[in-house]
Design an enzyme around this catalytic site. Structure first.
Site, PDB file in Angstrom:
ATOM      1  CG  ASP A   3      -2.039   0.920   1.212  1.00 54.89           C
ATOM      2  OD1 ASP A   3      -2.121   1.708   0.257  1.00 54.89           O
ATOM      3  OD2 ASP A   3      -2.860   0.903   2.150  1.00 54.89           O
ATOM      4  CG  ASP A  12      -9.312   3.333   1.079  1.00 56.84           C
ATOM      5  OD1 ASP A  12      -8.467   3.145   0.176  1.00 56.84           O
ATOM      6  OD2 ASP A  12      -9.035   3.286   2.288  1.00 56.84           O
TER       7      ASP A  12
HETATM    8  C1  GAL Z   1      -5.616   2.396   2.543  1.00 54.69           C
HETATM    9  C2  GAL Z   1      -6.022   1.197   1.712  1.00 54.69           C
HETATM   10  C3  GAL Z   1      -7.036   0.398   2.499  1.00 54.69           C
HETATM   11  C4  GAL Z   1      -6.412  -0.042   3.805  1.00 54.69           C
HETATM   12  C5  GAL Z   1      -5.830   1.154   4.565  1.00 54.69           C
HETATM   13  C6  GAL Z   1      -5.027   0.713   5.761  1.00 54.69           C
HETATM   14  O1  GAL Z   1      -4.710   3.137   1.834  1.00 54.69           O
HETATM   15  O2  GAL Z   1      -6.559   1.621   0.498  1.00 54.69           O
HETATM   16  O3  GAL Z   1      -7.485  -0.711   1.761  1.00 54.69           O
HETATM   17  O4  GAL Z   1      -5.397  -0.976   3.521  1.00 54.69           O
HETATM   18  O5  GAL Z   1      -5.011   1.940   3.753  1.00 54.69           O
HETATM   19  O6  GAL Z   1      -4.487   1.790   6.449  1.00 54.69           O
END
Ligand code: GAL
Length: 527
Positions: A262, A340
């Site tokens: 990520d 998200d």
């Molecule tokens: C976001 C991601 C989510 C989750 C989150 C965790 O950037 O898109 O799916 O993993 O971070 O902090």
């Protein structure tokens, strides 16, 4: 800090969210339930589900639990099993070491006191993984920074006990917040980031990572983990920056089979922030260049390919730099195409239509990922809330699942496994609908004939038939029609309702259905 980061990301990467049809009304899901559940209950006799093809790399550990519905005990047998692999006849778990490069055609049989079923499975030993979209569970949208080892074990238990694994769900994936953070409201998630050798240290809620993956593997399931190429994850926990290879090797040694990578704080480095290391390229101030977007993913993709374990590589960077064009090239097996979805659950149809624009990049081993299936009990993404029952109308939930299946999107459920109810399982566990998702051609559906209120999505299937979703985004029922000329077919065609698992008869020239408000009718059309 973490909430700010997540909020910032959502605002930065997402379009402005229009008022929704359901969140503003705060409707009760029960009042939206259809008069009937769409998916018929599983029969007592065995029904083998799961993909028809399975990719793996020679010499690596092999683990596959045959997804099969029907009353247990079921006795399994397999013809054509290559040497190095063994079957546990009572659990249907195949394990061992992946055979030499080549295709291996298996014929699986499942038998119980009520009957038997037979299904083929081709094991493709080569360099490709995820020949069909990954299916499983991810903790994020239910448990956020509250996740523990115990909750992951329970998720694995429920995946089996609920019947989800019997229709193909197999990955049990930890998301963010398993590591230590430099600072956090919960002191038990704060601690040393790495030991003296530089190895990453899980926080106190994850006392035994190897024990956790052993637990998951013993059920024939697979385990996933999460990190960021940056110094910090989106939740403000330790990332892999400058420890990429060491961390990847650690994940493999722990026994993980899936890595979500990520972007998060890497944006700072990619746009020219201080990387503290002259060997790490920077790309000047401002928005990263294409090379800047690709760099961390290529770095990790190359590392994962060298491991002695199959690790599915999930790119999460919200679609930046048109990731669908190069995600496969850097070793990715799936890549998020947008921000998200937790912030946009009221815009399911829009998100899906946008994702389907990248359909040409969908193929076996390379999948567009519009994010998780968030139904049942899920927490509010804006405040990382405690799970509540989704207010999404029931028909829209069937439409959501249909879209993900027609688009060959990864099917990763991200709700509270301890609160799965009959309706949610009914949406998640229809093997005929899932079979469309897992079709070996790997096509993402094509949108045809779109009006303000309705559209058709068509996906070619390996047997020559077509799966068609007749969608109605409006607030009242609508008739939706598909003409054979639009599908480039002619003559009498059999139409099967996939949700109800019922043949509707033979139709000449066209098929039309009354589609419920914000809902779907999903059919398979073929001779
Ligand atoms: C976001 C991601 C989510 C989750 C989150 C965790 O950037 O898109 O799916 O993993 O971070 O902090």
């Amino acid at each position: 800090m973490k909430r700010n980061l997540i909020l910032y990301l959502s605002l930065f990467f997402l379009a402005v969210i229009p008022l929704t049809s359901f969140s503003s009304e705060k409707s009760d899901q029960k009042s939206n339930l259809p008069s009937e559940l769409y998916t018929p209950g599983p029969k007592p006799e065995p029904r083998i589900n799961g993909p028809l093809v399975y990719g793996c790399r020679p010499g690596h550990p092999f683990l596959y639990r045959i997804p099969c519905q029907g009353e247990r005990p079921i006795s399994f047998s397999v013809k054509g099993l290559p040497s190095g692999l063994k079957l546990d006849a009572s659990t249907g778990i195949i394990s061992g070491i992946v055979p030499a490069k080549g295709d291996y055609e298996l014929i699986i049989q499942a038998k119980n006191s009520k009957g038997k079923d037979i299904r083929k499975l081709k094991i493709v030993s080569g360099d490709k993984l995820a020949l069909t979209p990954p299916m499983g569970y991810n903790h994020w949208y239910a448990h956020y920074d509250r996740i523990t080892d115990q909750m992951m074990r329970e998720a694995a238990d429920v995946l089996i006990n609920s019947g989800m694994a019997d229709v193909g769900y197999q990955y049990v994936n930890i998301d963010d917040c398993w590591m230590n953070a430099p600072k956090n409201n919960d002191p038990k998630r704060v601690g040393p980031i790495r030991n003296a050798q530089g190895n990453i240290i899980p926080n106190s809620y994850f006392p035994d990572m190897k024990g956790l993956t052993d637990y998951i593997h013993a059920k024939g399931l697979k385990a996933g983990i999460y990190t960021s190429p940056g110094t910090l994850t989106c939740g403000g926990f330790a990332g892999a920056f400058k420890h990429e290879e060491q961390d990847a090797r650690q994940f493999a040694a722990w026994g993980f089979d899936f890595l979500k990578y990520d972007w998060c704080s890497y944006g700072h480095i990619a746009s020219g922030g201080s990387p503290e290391d002259k060997n790490i390229p920077t790309w000047g101030k401002g928005a990263p260049t294409l090379e800047g977007y690709q760099y961390p993913y290529k770095l990790m993709g190359d590392i994962l390919k060298k491991l002695d374990r199959d690790v599915v590589f999930n790119l999460c960077q919200y679609g930046m730099g048109d990731v669908w064009k190069w995600g496969g090239g850097v070793g990715g097996h799936c890549w998020r195409t947008s921000g998200d979805l937790g912030f946009e659950l009221d815009r399911i149809f829009d998100v899906a239509l946008k994702n389907s624009e990248h359909r040409e990049y969908s193929k076996p081993g390379e999948w567009n990922d519009p994010d998780y299936i968030q139904i049942g009990w899920i927490g509010n993404a804006n405040n990382m809330g405690i799970p509540e029952l989704t207010p999404m109308p029931a028909n829209m939930q069937y439409a959501y699942m249909s879209l993900w299946c027609l688009m060959a999107a990864p099917l990763i459920y991200s709700g509270d496994m301890s609160k799965l109810d009959e309706f949610t399982l009914n949406v998640l566990c229809n093997p005929e609908v899932i079979e469309v998702n897992q079709d070996p051609l790997g096509e993402c559906g094509l949108v045809i004939k779109k009006s303000d209120q309705t559209f058709l999505m068509v996906k070619n299937l390996v047997d020559g038939s077509k799966a068609v979703g007749l969608f109605n985004r409006g607030k009242s029922e609508a008739e939706v029609e598909v003409n054979w000329s639009e599908l480039e077919i002619s003559g009498k065609q059999t139409v099967r309702d996939l949700w109800r698992q019922k043949d509707l008869g033979k139709y000449q020239n066209k098929y039309a259905a009354q589609v419920p408000a914000q809902g779907v009718v999903m059919v398979k059309i073929g001779k």
